[in-house]
Design an enzyme around this catalytic site. Structure first.
Site, PDB file in Angstrom:
ATOM      1  N   SER A 142       0.735  -1.238  -0.027  1.00 17.68           N
ATOM      2  CA  SER A 142       0.058  -0.190   0.070  1.00 17.68           C
ATOM      3  C   SER A 142       0.898   1.191   0.080  1.00 17.68           C
ATOM      4  O   SER A 142       1.872   1.309   0.499  1.00 17.68           O
ATOM      5  CB  SER A 142      -1.014  -0.001   1.176  1.00 17.68           C
ATOM      6  OG  SER A 142      -1.410   1.287   1.376  1.00 17.68           O
ATOM      7  N   TYR A 155      -1.769  -0.461  10.523  1.00 17.53           N
ATOM      8  CA  TYR A 155      -1.729  -0.785   8.982  1.00 17.53           C
ATOM      9  C   TYR A 155      -0.407  -0.319   8.347  1.00 17.53           C
ATOM     10  O   TYR A 155      -0.140  -0.923   7.657  1.00 17.53           O
ATOM     11  CB  TYR A 155      -3.085  -0.072   8.473  1.00 17.53           C
ATOM     12  CG  TYR A 155      -3.292  -0.393   7.224  1.00 17.53           C
ATOM     13  CD1 TYR A 155      -3.777  -1.753   6.641  1.00 17.53           C
ATOM     14  CD2 TYR A 155      -3.097   0.438   5.935  1.00 17.53           C
ATOM     15  CE1 TYR A 155      -4.043  -1.873   5.404  1.00 17.53           C
ATOM     16  CE2 TYR A 155      -3.266   0.265   4.695  1.00 17.53           C
ATOM     17  CZ  TYR A 155      -3.810  -1.160   4.261  1.00 17.53           C
ATOM     18  OH  TYR A 155      -3.958  -1.564   2.929  1.00 17.53           O
TER      19      TYR A 155
HETATM   20  N1  NAP Z   1      -8.706  -1.105  -1.061  1.00 18.52           N
HETATM   21  C1  NAP Z   1      -7.804  -0.175  -0.819  1.00 18.52           C
HETATM   22  O1  NAP Z   1      -7.884   0.968  -0.854  1.00 18.52           O
HETATM   23  C2  NAP Z   1      -6.352  -0.657  -0.826  1.00 18.52           C
HETATM   24  C3  NAP Z   1      -5.251   0.121  -1.217  1.00 18.52           C
HETATM   25  C4  NAP Z   1      -3.830  -0.570  -0.736  1.00 18.52           C
HETATM   26  C5  NAP Z   1      -3.702  -1.796  -0.394  1.00 18.52           C
HETATM   27  N2  NAP Z   1      -4.819  -2.511  -0.439  1.00 18.52           N
HETATM   28  C6  NAP Z   1      -4.666  -3.903   0.143  1.00 18.52           C
HETATM   29  O2  NAP Z   1      -5.203  -5.039  -0.911  1.00 18.52           O
HETATM   30  C7  NAP Z   1      -5.392  -6.219  -0.167  1.00 18.52           C
HETATM   31  C8  NAP Z   1      -6.763  -6.608  -0.615  1.00 18.52           C
HETATM   32  O3  NAP Z   1      -7.869  -5.705  -0.074  1.00 18.52           O
HETATM   33  P1  NAP Z   1      -9.329  -5.196  -0.303  1.00 18.52           P
HETATM   34  O4  NAP Z   1      -9.314  -3.792  -0.494  1.00 18.52           O
HETATM   35  O5  NAP Z   1      -9.581  -5.949  -1.737  1.00 18.52           O
HETATM   36  O6  NAP Z   1     -10.235  -5.689   0.549  1.00 18.52           O
HETATM   37  P2  NAP Z   1     -11.252  -6.770   1.027  1.00 18.52           P
HETATM   38  O7  NAP Z   1     -12.517  -6.738  -0.101  1.00 18.52           O
HETATM   39  O8  NAP Z   1     -11.677  -6.747   2.360  1.00 18.52           O
HETATM   40  O9  NAP Z   1     -10.253  -7.958   0.720  1.00 18.52           O
HETATM   41  C9  NAP Z   1      -9.534  -8.386   1.593  1.00 18.52           C
HETATM   42  C10 NAP Z   1      -9.365 -10.179   1.427  1.00 18.52           C
HETATM   43  O10 NAP Z   1      -8.373 -10.705   2.384  1.00 18.52           O
HETATM   44  C11 NAP Z   1      -8.946 -11.874   2.757  1.00 18.52           C
HETATM   45  N3  NAP Z   1      -8.336 -12.067   4.167  1.00 18.52           N
HETATM   46  C12 NAP Z   1      -8.591 -11.242   5.111  1.00 18.52           C
HETATM   47  N4  NAP Z   1      -8.127 -11.760   6.189  1.00 18.52           N
HETATM   48  C13 NAP Z   1      -7.657 -13.164   5.870  1.00 18.52           C
HETATM   49  C14 NAP Z   1      -7.176 -14.357   6.491  1.00 18.52           C
HETATM   50  N5  NAP Z   1      -7.094 -14.079   8.018  1.00 18.52           N
HETATM   51  N6  NAP Z   1      -6.913 -15.388   5.884  1.00 18.52           N
HETATM   52  C15 NAP Z   1      -7.207 -15.437   4.518  1.00 18.52           C
HETATM   53  N7  NAP Z   1      -7.715 -14.389   3.927  1.00 18.52           N
HETATM   54  C16 NAP Z   1      -7.925 -13.259   4.426  1.00 18.52           C
HETATM   55  C17 NAP Z   1     -10.636 -11.722   2.721  1.00 18.52           C
HETATM   56  O11 NAP Z   1     -11.192 -13.077   2.432  1.00 18.52           O
HETATM   57  P3  NAP Z   1     -11.824 -13.670   3.759  1.00 18.52           P
HETATM   58  O12 NAP Z   1     -12.339 -12.557   4.473  1.00 18.52           O
HETATM   59  O13 NAP Z   1     -12.682 -14.460   2.915  1.00 18.52           O
HETATM   60  O14 NAP Z   1     -10.961 -14.576   4.297  1.00 18.52           O
HETATM   61  C18 NAP Z   1     -10.642 -10.927   1.642  1.00 18.52           C
HETATM   62  O15 NAP Z   1     -10.620 -11.978   0.536  1.00 18.52           O
HETATM   63  C19 NAP Z   1      -5.010  -5.883   1.134  1.00 18.52           C
HETATM   64  O16 NAP Z   1      -3.943  -6.589   1.707  1.00 18.52           O
HETATM   65  C20 NAP Z   1      -5.257  -4.390   1.345  1.00 18.52           C
HETATM   66  O17 NAP Z   1      -4.358  -3.827   2.567  1.00 18.52           O
HETATM   67  C21 NAP Z   1      -6.130  -2.170  -0.300  1.00 18.52           C
END
Ligand code: NAP
Length: 256
Positions: A142, A155
């Site tokens: 990120s 975070y």
């Molecule tokens: N959205 C943003 O603005 C943004 C910006 C920068 C970076 N990111 C990064 O992108 C990644 C994905 O995030 P997202 O925005 O797509 O959010 P999201 O829709 O909440 O997706 C998070 C994913 O991680 C999985 N997860 C969470 N805890 C887990 C665990 N203990 N074991 C296995 N899987 C787990 C969740 O699946 P389950 O709950 O089914 O396990 C879900 O599939 C994250 O690392 C986040 O930090 C996001």
């Protein structure tokens, strides 16, 4: 033949948001998918959607904090799909708590999932990649990795650790045939950002963010930070003296 055709790609956190989006995008381009997350029902839907795109897909419900379960999932992907070409370590959770409301338990969850979850995922694929002399490890980090932001101690710490972990890997893995890509996205519309009333400058649509990530992996970028406007601001922040950074960061705290 395109870059993704017949590549076997393991994606953690594949059940929603960026992981799901990347999975479906690369399935459309011919990649076979090994999908891992905890919510099996959501993963099953993605398997069906991928198969409709004429690729193979297997899902395993597992928690990335469980190293043995992640290793077993990777073994199943290798058995059913073939050697894993690319790992996308994407599973992660967010947090937007002022430090006075951040419990050690919650901070531990963030760090265990965002950092040790990725460490477990790498361990599940790396020996085989090194042995075959090819592969790519991708971290979805990120822009929050660059400097501490307000209300984001756990975070930011987790993403800084993730990025430096993968940076060290990149150096250790020189001359092995295994490449490393570290992605630093800004704000993307997913469940992770949906609950936030905070200011989110340059907030991106999921489709746009997914295409940027897929393209960066395809170009085998070592580090890719986007959108460029926010990446430039964040990089400028790294050059600022501490007092100036604190003054600006407090006033632009993406606050709730
Ligand atoms: N959205 C943003 O603005 C943004 C910006 C920068 C970076 N990111 C990064 O992108 C990644 C994905 O995030 P997202 O925005 O797509 O959010 P999201 O829709 O909440 O997706 C998070 C994913 O991680 C999985 N997860 C969470 N805890 C887990 C665990 N203990 N074991 C296995 N899987 C787990 C969740 O699946 P389950 O709950 O089914 O396990 C879900 O599939 C994250 O690392 C986040 O930090 C996001």
């Amino acid at each position: 033949m395109g870059y993704w055709t017949d590549k076997v790609v393991m994606i953690t956190g594949a059940s929603s948001g960026i992981g799901r989006g990347v999975a479906l995008e690369i399935a459309s381009r011919g990649a076979h998918l090994g999908l891992l997350a905890r919510r099996e029902d959501l993963l099953s839907e993605i398997v069906s959607e991928a198969k409709a795109r004429n690729v193979k897909a297997v899902s395993v419900s597992a928690d990335v904090r469980d190293a043995k379960a992640v290793r077993a999932a990777a073994d199943r992907f290798r058995r059913e799909l073939g050697p894993i070409d690319i790992l996308i370590a994407n599973a992660g959770i967010g947090t937007a708590n002022h430090i006075t409301r951040l419990t050690p338990e919650h901070a531990a969850d963030v760090i265990n999932i965002n950092v040790l979850g990725a460490v477990n995922s790498v361990a599940a694929v790396l020996p085989e990649m090194i042995e075959s002399g090819q592969g790519r490890l991708v971290a979805i980090s990120s822009l929050a990795a660059y400097r501490g932001l307000a209300k984001s101690a756990a975070y930011c710490a987790s993403k800084a650790a993730l990025s430096t972990y993968f940076e060290s890997l990149r150096i250790d893995l020189r001359h092995t045939g295994v490449g490393v890509t570290i992605i630093h996205p800004g704000f993307i519309k997913t469940d992770l950002t949906a609950g936030r009333a905070a200011k989110m400058p340059y907030l991106m649509e999921l489709d746009y963010g997914v295409k940027k990530i897929v393209s960066a992996i395809e170009r085998e970028k070592k580090i890719y930070s986007f959108p460029w406007q926010l990446a430039t601001i964040v990089r400028a922040g790294m050059l600022m003296p501490v007092a100036m950074y604190d003054w600006i960061a407090e006033r632009n705290s993406f606050r709730e």
